[in-house]
Design a protein around this motif. Sequence first.
Motif, mmCIF file in Angstrom:
data_model
loop_
_atom_site.group_PDB
_atom_site.id
_atom_site.type_symbol
_atom_site.label_atom_id
_atom_site.label_comp_id
_atom_site.label_asym_id
_atom_site.label_seq_id
_atom_site.Cartn_x
_atom_site.Cartn_y
_atom_site.Cartn_z
ATOM 1 N N UNK A 216 6.843 44.525 0.718
ATOM 2 C CA UNK A 216 6.842 43.083 0.937
ATOM 3 C C UNK A 216 5.997 43.020 2.275
ATOM 4 N N UNK A 217 4.926 42.043 2.089
ATOM 5 C CA UNK A 217 4.005 41.726 3.272
ATOM 6 C C UNK A 217 4.734 40.489 4.232
ATOM 7 N N UNK A 218 4.547 40.662 5.528
ATOM 8 C CA UNK A 218 4.992 39.688 6.415
ATOM 9 C C UNK A 218 4.543 38.050 6.065
ATOM 10 N N UNK A 219 4.895 37.136 5.892
ATOM 11 C CA UNK A 219 4.703 35.918 5.392
ATOM 12 C C UNK A 219 5.018 34.651 6.272
ATOM 13 N N UNK A 220 4.341 33.711 6.435
ATOM 14 C CA UNK A 220 4.962 32.643 7.253
ATOM 15 C C UNK A 220 4.208 31.378 6.158
ATOM 16 N N UNK A 221 4.726 30.720 5.432
ATOM 17 C CA UNK A 221 4.264 29.452 4.650
ATOM 18 C C UNK A 221 5.225 28.274 4.798
ATOM 19 N N UNK A 222 4.309 27.275 4.824
ATOM 20 C CA UNK A 222 4.974 25.919 4.872
ATOM 21 C C UNK A 222 4.364 25.031 4.054
ATOM 22 N N UNK A 223 4.916 24.376 3.000
ATOM 23 C CA UNK A 223 4.402 23.470 2.150
ATOM 24 C C UNK A 223 5.098 22.012 2.161
ATOM 25 N N UNK A 224 4.432 21.081 2.717
ATOM 26 C CA UNK A 224 5.220 19.707 2.751
ATOM 27 C C UNK A 224 4.213 18.806 1.923
ATOM 28 N N UNK A 225 5.126 17.541 1.871
ATOM 29 C CA UNK A 225 4.423 16.430 1.306
ATOM 30 C C UNK A 225 5.088 15.203 1.663
ATOM 31 N N UNK A 226 4.268 14.011 1.720
ATOM 32 C CA UNK A 226 4.944 12.845 2.353
ATOM 33 C C UNK A 226 4.487 11.766 1.642
ATOM 34 N N UNK A 227 5.268 10.707 1.217
ATOM 35 C CA UNK A 227 4.722 9.362 0.572
ATOM 36 C C UNK A 227 5.464 8.285 1.415
ATOM 37 N N UNK A 228 4.613 7.350 2.033
ATOM 38 C CA UNK A 228 4.725 6.166 2.621
ATOM 39 C C UNK A 228 4.498 4.993 2.059
ATOM 40 N N UNK A 229 5.367 4.065 1.873
ATOM 41 C CA UNK A 229 5.101 2.733 1.213
ATOM 42 C C UNK A 229 5.279 1.690 2.236
ATOM 43 N N UNK B 90 0.635 -1.195 0.054
ATOM 44 C CA UNK B 90 0.039 0.023 0.252
ATOM 45 C C UNK B 90 0.547 1.145 -0.095
ATOM 46 N N UNK B 91 0.367 2.453 -0.377
ATOM 47 C CA UNK B 91 0.867 3.742 -0.649
ATOM 48 C C UNK B 91 -0.182 4.607 0.144
ATOM 49 N N UNK B 92 0.690 5.697 1.065
ATOM 50 C CA UNK B 92 -0.096 6.474 1.359
ATOM 51 C C UNK B 92 0.504 7.873 1.245
ATOM 52 N N UNK B 93 -0.336 8.783 0.788
ATOM 53 C CA UNK B 93 0.110 10.341 0.170
ATOM 54 C C UNK B 93 -0.522 11.102 1.338
#
Length: 638
Positions: A213-226, A190-193
């Motif tokens: 410029x505007x203050x910003x706090x941005x997080x982008x994340x991805x994970x794949x489990x097999x 199985x795979x979990x995204x």
Amino acid sequence: MLNNKKRLLMMMSVSAASWVQAEPGLVLEEIMVTAQRAVEGVQTVPVTVNAISGRAYSDTVSNDIRDLSKLTPGLSLESSGNNQNVTLRGIGTKISAPQSPRTNIYVDGAYQMQQQNSFFSQYDLERFEVLRGPQGTLYGKASPTGTIVIHTANPTLGHADGYVRQTVGQHNLSTTEFGTSVPIIKDELGVRISGLYDENNNKDYQYQDSSPSEPIDRTRSGRANVYWEPGNGFDLRFSYTYVDKTSGVDLYVAETADDRWGVELSPYDRESLSNREKEQNISFGQSILEMNYELDDYILTYQAYYSEASNYQLNDEDYTPVDDSYQTIDINFSDLFNNEFRLSSEGNDTWDWIAGVYYAKSGALTHAFNKQTRGALDINAYVDLFSAAEDYGVFIHNSIFLTDEMTLTLGGRWTKERRSGSSNSNFYLVNGGTEIPVGGGVENANTKYIDWTGTAKLSYVLSPDEMVYATVDLGGRSGGQGIDVKGTVPEALSLYDPESSTSFEFGYKSDLLDGRMRLNTSVYYQIYQDYQVELEAPINDAIQGLTSFSGIQNAEEVIAQGAEVEVNYLLAADLVVNMAVAYNDTKYEEFTGAACDDGNSASLAVGEYATCEYTGQRLGGIPVTGQQLSRPAIHNPL
């Protein structure tokens, strides 16, 4: 931190959350943990463990791992720029050096070689385990204070499932989290995204220079489990996680209605105290592999971790509208790698054991720039730092069943660490836009650390629902070289010695009222020798004049003692109340020659700094300027 006038710190949390029962009847669900590298019930492990399910974490708090302290009294997690600190049982780390922290963090069993990576938005989790007290045998790095283990969600092999969670708020706050499992081969592969997008633009404040410029706090994340379980006693789990974080949110913000900077502010406006925009850009990718193979009554395990990361940060250090002090730090981590082989027995009547070997290596290259203004002159400091490390470990952990009720646990670990580092610094006076060389040079440091750590635990089952245990644990950390970004650390404080600790603990665990209530208590007493602490003090630098430095020193002895109580009570079929109290008392039993500010920095000669006597003071309660315990000595390391 503890206040200097207080003798103790007490923390308590009470929370209610939904609870899924494992079987009919009003009984608390049994929680399974891997505190001893084997799946066991939390009530049968002779270790103080706080287990928090992923559901309780996501439903009760946010995606920020720092909020884990809301569910675990006595635990504090801090993060500011490149500096992260985990405090457990009154002891944290907070040192600027390529050094493992006192409380280590593991993800899916793998040691996080850059703890900062664990502070960025945790999501799609199975559970947290907070192991209190030294962990010197089973895990990849000995940790004298405790360990946090994060388990991400596994793919489901029998069916597809998934979820999406969306949170919105003021100032463009938006958090999207999702996770989905897809079986590739039913009941086998199985795979979990999963992923996270988190943004908060903080539009309620501005920079002093009215920057677009505007203050910003941005997080982008991805994970794949097999996850693959083909049968025949073999299983494999592989995960890859990527995180990209951009932050420009200043920590120093004033709420004021005056016109101190020529801008009229309403009581609801906030303006940054820094004129130069804060910037932080962090990205990293990490892979974790675990393979298990059953050989009759034994299990062979291989686990590996690999990561690369980059971290850029710009900070305005004076927090004024005058552009006279700022710093940039650019760090690149390469080839962060560790792996471990373990062979364990299981199901024996008299003796179960785990034996293994561990190897890790890492490297980091840092480019730092620091600008300071001294009167009409600017001083520019350029520093290049390189550090590399190799760690070796051999360990064995034994559970000896003396009787049906009594178990003796004995474990030992041999550790060898090699550290190498070099710094190339250049200092310039700036006059009329021209840089004039005034100093600098190359410094090299190589250290080697060999130590034994271990544990001895004796547990006794009073009844099917009650257990008591006593433990003695030995821990340690290597010495090394601090990071001198400003080039002001005295030579006498450029290196620090290894640290060791001895801990004694007594605990009681029980399931009461026919399984509706769980009561766990523990008391502990821990002694640290050559405790590593970072102190800041003024110094009269030959190039920069009267300035400050942050240096790492060894306190001769620190004592940490306290008690913990945790109660879980199932009020109804879907309602549980959790209450926990932690009491910590930590102090310098002996600390002489500590760098300090005695309030007379203007009288320091070139190269001098003052020292104070901190014996008897509690950690976090060090006196401020003008409250030195004794007349300070003056050190001139030049």
